[in-house]
Design a protein around this motif. Structure first.
Motif, PDB file in Angstrom:
ATOM      1  N   THR A 225       0.833  -1.195   0.000  1.00 44.42           N
ATOM      2  CA  THR A 225       0.000   0.000   0.000  1.00 44.42           C
ATOM      3  C   THR A 225       0.872   1.250   0.000  1.00 44.42           C
ATOM      4  O   THR A 225       1.722   1.426   0.868  1.00 44.42           O
ATOM      5  N   LEU A 227       0.268   5.303  -0.033  1.00 42.75           N
ATOM      6  CA  LEU A 227      -0.689   6.397   0.070  1.00 42.75           C
ATOM      7  C   LEU A 227       0.018   7.719  -0.167  1.00 42.75           C
ATOM      8  O   LEU A 227       1.229   7.833   0.041  1.00 42.75           O
ATOM      9  N   LEU A 231      -1.734  11.379   3.704  1.00 38.49           N
ATOM     10  CA  LEU A 231      -2.724  10.404   4.149  1.00 38.49           C
ATOM     11  C   LEU A 231      -2.103   9.236   4.911  1.00 38.49           C
ATOM     12  O   LEU A 231      -2.814   8.330   5.328  1.00 38.49           O
ATOM     13  N   LEU A 291      -8.307  13.302   9.170  1.00 38.91           N
ATOM     14  CA  LEU A 291      -7.594  12.355   8.310  1.00 38.91           C
ATOM     15  C   LEU A 291      -8.543  11.295   7.763  1.00 38.91           C
ATOM     16  O   LEU A 291      -8.440  10.890   6.601  1.00 38.91           O
ATOM     17  N   THR A 292      -9.462  10.844   8.583  1.00 41.49           N
ATOM     18  CA  THR A 292     -10.451   9.859   8.115  1.00 41.49           C
ATOM     19  C   THR A 292     -11.252  10.413   6.956  1.00 41.49           C
ATOM     20  O   THR A 292     -11.494   9.719   5.951  1.00 41.49           O
ATOM     21  N   ARG A 295      -9.034  10.597   3.815  1.00 35.34           N
ATOM     22  CA  ARG A 295      -8.856   9.275   3.216  1.00 35.34           C
ATOM     23  C   ARG A 295     -10.113   8.839   2.478  1.00 35.34           C
ATOM     24  O   ARG A 295     -10.030   8.227   1.409  1.00 35.34           O
ATOM     25  N   GLU A 296     -11.256   9.122   3.046  1.00 36.12           N
ATOM     26  CA  GLU A 296     -12.527   8.790   2.394  1.00 36.12           C
ATOM     27  C   GLU A 296     -12.643   9.506   1.056  1.00 36.12           C
ATOM     28  O   GLU A 296     -13.031   8.920   0.043  1.00 36.12           O
ATOM     29  N   SER A 299     -10.368   8.114  -1.615  1.00 38.19           N
ATOM     30  CA  SER A 299     -10.788   6.793  -2.085  1.00 38.19           C
ATOM     31  C   SER A 299     -12.028   6.861  -2.955  1.00 38.19           C
ATOM     32  O   SER A 299     -12.127   6.145  -3.967  1.00 38.19           O
ATOM     33  N   ALA A 357      -7.664   4.206   0.467  1.00 39.39           N
ATOM     34  CA  ALA A 357      -6.996   4.768   1.645  1.00 39.39           C
ATOM     35  C   ALA A 357      -7.816   4.646   2.910  1.00 39.39           C
ATOM     36  O   ALA A 357      -7.332   5.008   3.988  1.00 39.39           O
ATOM     37  N   ARG A 358      -9.046   4.152   2.819  1.00 34.31           N
ATOM     38  CA  ARG A 358      -9.926   4.153   3.992  1.00 34.31           C
ATOM     39  C   ARG A 358      -9.450   3.239   5.105  1.00 34.31           C
ATOM     40  O   ARG A 358      -9.810   3.429   6.262  1.00 34.31           O
ATOM     41  N   GLY A 360      -6.149   2.751   5.739  1.00 30.98           N
ATOM     42  CA  GLY A 360      -4.796   3.115   6.094  1.00 30.98           C
ATOM     43  C   GLY A 360      -3.755   2.252   5.401  1.00 30.98           C
ATOM     44  O   GLY A 360      -4.019   1.607   4.379  1.00 30.98           O
TER      45      GLY A 360
END
Length: 514
Positions: A225, A227, A231, A291-292, A295-296, A299, A357-358, A360
């Motif tokens: 992964t 990112l 993120l 950050l959440t 990331r949402e 994505s 990215a949701r 991590g």
């Protein structure tokens, strides 16, 4: 009296009321102990292996995905190298600290003017040169990655500091253990105990964030992964603060156990404890709501964070750190499209970079295919197998119209798709193996792509191999001349083979015919 004892005695024989000369003696003793550590085979071997292997990697030509590093991952890659060196230092520094006890020279040391706690400080300082060497190796390793032409992203100084801090931590822990449990058997048992403690933290605490970040080196479940830097979400600065406080706490704890009772030492120990707790609390905070949400968005709606450029007739949209890679993507698109026929040869495509990215850095979920016509997904990793996999994605969008139909591709169009993806490659047979799940070039196998792949039968594999053996111009002309028939839904592999002038092994059936 042995030479080592004599040297230490001469260095330590200074007036106790002269702080400058007293600390000069501590530094002299630390230099002696650092040189002595190199006499221990575990330290020497692990140091040579660490430096030697890293140097070999620096000067060895990196191919595949290693030639296109993401610096937000490259900084963490420097943390595994010093692990064995730290363990060796933990055991050997512990043994050095117990040397006078093993050899029965404690009584001689007791009559010296250097206090026992200053000798403890010298043993901790003897590890500093090894931490400096580690820091130089880490810096060289990261700099080499950053100077690669294909490098993207940004590294974290706090992540780079973990390796040297880990070495210092192991040394301080070895000295403290020697002062608390003055026996040489304690260090090997301590290594086993620390390993068991680490297993308990990872398995016995339900994966809590507070426990996950207690070990000095914290890795991620997935190494695939990548990112965008903003993120990543690792509390690297807090963790570096936690390790710094822990090093000071262990060092001052060893000093206090050795008889240091001054007010400044006690105040320093209290400050180190506060620093350690502050870092531990800060690193256990978890992912913030901001950050959440970011990331949402990355994505689900990556277009909000991306910028787009045009190359030829197609558009390439990427996250800010990857905009310079659009030229590499365009080269693959142009190569694949040059082999296509009909309107597909001139069809403008939209290549969009996507990431899940949701979850991590631990997430390794497959991307859902795009349903918008003529859009192609490209990931955040590049080089190696990712290049032919992207070529496969471009090819089946040209053949079927959109990515969502790739999973339904099980008829003769598989041959056309694979020819487009591989026909113009420098090493087509190697790429054929790289995009198949079992790395084979014969028989049936699943074909990989950035989103959903498809299944390739043994007969389809045979026809593709026969096409790849023919001169590229000859095969390209045949594909372009019969493009409409070769891309018709439901066309069988046998029909494709006859049109292109190859044979199909008897008994082969497409999945669409079963």
């Amino acid at each position: 009296m042995s030479l080592a004892t004599k040297t230490v005695a001469e260095s330590a024989a200074v007036p106790a009321d002269d702080p400058r000369r007293a600390w000069a003696a501590v530094l002299a003793l630390a230099r002696f102990e650092a040189r002595d550590l190199l006499r221990y085979i575990p330290v020497l071997v692990t140091l040579v292996l660490y430096v030697g292997y890293t140097a070999w990697r620096l000067f060895h030509q990196q191919d595949g995905m290693d030639a296109f590093p993401a610096l937000q991952n490259a900084d963490r890659d420097t943390q595994d190298g010093p692990l064995l060196l730290g363990i060796a230092l933990f055991v050997c520094v512990n043994r050095c600290t117990l040397r006078s006890r093993r050899r029965g020279t404690d009584r001689q040391f007791d009559v010296l003017l250097m206090e026992p706690w200053r000798r403890t400080v010298a043993h901790v300082l003897s590890v500093v040169p090894f931490a400096v060497v580690t820091a130089l190796v880490v810096l060289a390793e990261f700099t080499r990655a950053a100077l690669r032409a294909g490098a993207v992203g940004h590294g974290s100084p706090a992540e780079l500091a973990v390796g040297p801090l880990y070495v210092l931590l192991c040394g301080a822990l070895g000295v403290l253990l020697a002062r608390l449990v003055p026996t040489t058997f304690a260090a090997p048992v301590g290594v086993i105990g620390l390993f068991v403690f680490g297993v308990f933290l990872s398995a016995g605490t339900d994966g809590g964030e507070w426990a996950r970040w207690l070990p000095p080196v914290v890795g991620e479940t997935s190494m695939n992964t990548v990112l965008p830097s903003d993120l990543v979400g690792r509390p690297a600065a807090w963790h570096a603060l936690y390790l710094t406080g822990l090093i000071l706490l262990l060092t001052l704890g060893a000093v206090l156990v050795s008889g240091g009772r001054t007010l400044s030492l006690k105040a320093g120990a209290a400050g180190a404890l506060a620093l350690t707790l502050a870092g531990a609390v800060g690193q256990s905070a978890g992912v913030s709501p901001e950050l959440t949400a970011a990331r949402e968005q990355a994505s689900v709606s990556p277009q909000r964070d991306q910028s787009c450029v045009r190359h030829g007739g197609s558009t390439y949209c990427a996250f800010p750190e990857w905009t310079g890679r659009a030229g590499d993507w365009a080269g693959v698109v142009d190569r694949v499209q040059s082999l296509a026929g009909g309107t597909a040869a001139r069809q403008p495509l939209l290549v969009r970079q996507r990431v899940e990215a949701r979850y991590g850095l631990d997430g390794d979920s497959a991307l859902e295919p795009l349903t918008t016509p003529h859009q192609v997904t490209v990931g955040t990793r590049w080089g190696g197998n990712r290049v032919p996999e992207f070529a496969v994605a471009v090819a089946y969008v040209l053949v079927t119209g959109d990515e969502s139909k790739g999973g339904e591709l099980c008829d003769g169009r598989v041959v056309t798709t694979m020819w487009l993806a591989l026909g113009g490659a420098s090493h087509p047979m190697t790429d054929l193996a790289n995009v198949r799940l079992d790395d084979s070039v014969t028989g049936s196998a699943s074909v990989l792509a950035p989103t959903s792949g498809f299944y390739m039968t043994a007969g389809q594999t045979y026809v593709v191999r026969e096409l790849l053996r023919r001169p590229q111009g000859e095969a390209t002309a045949a594909v372009q001349r019969h493009w409409a028939e070769l891309t018709r839904p439901g066309v069988s592999t046998a029909q494709v083979a006859r049109v292109l002038g190859t044979e199909v092994p008897k008994g082969e059936r497409d999945c669409a015919q079963e």
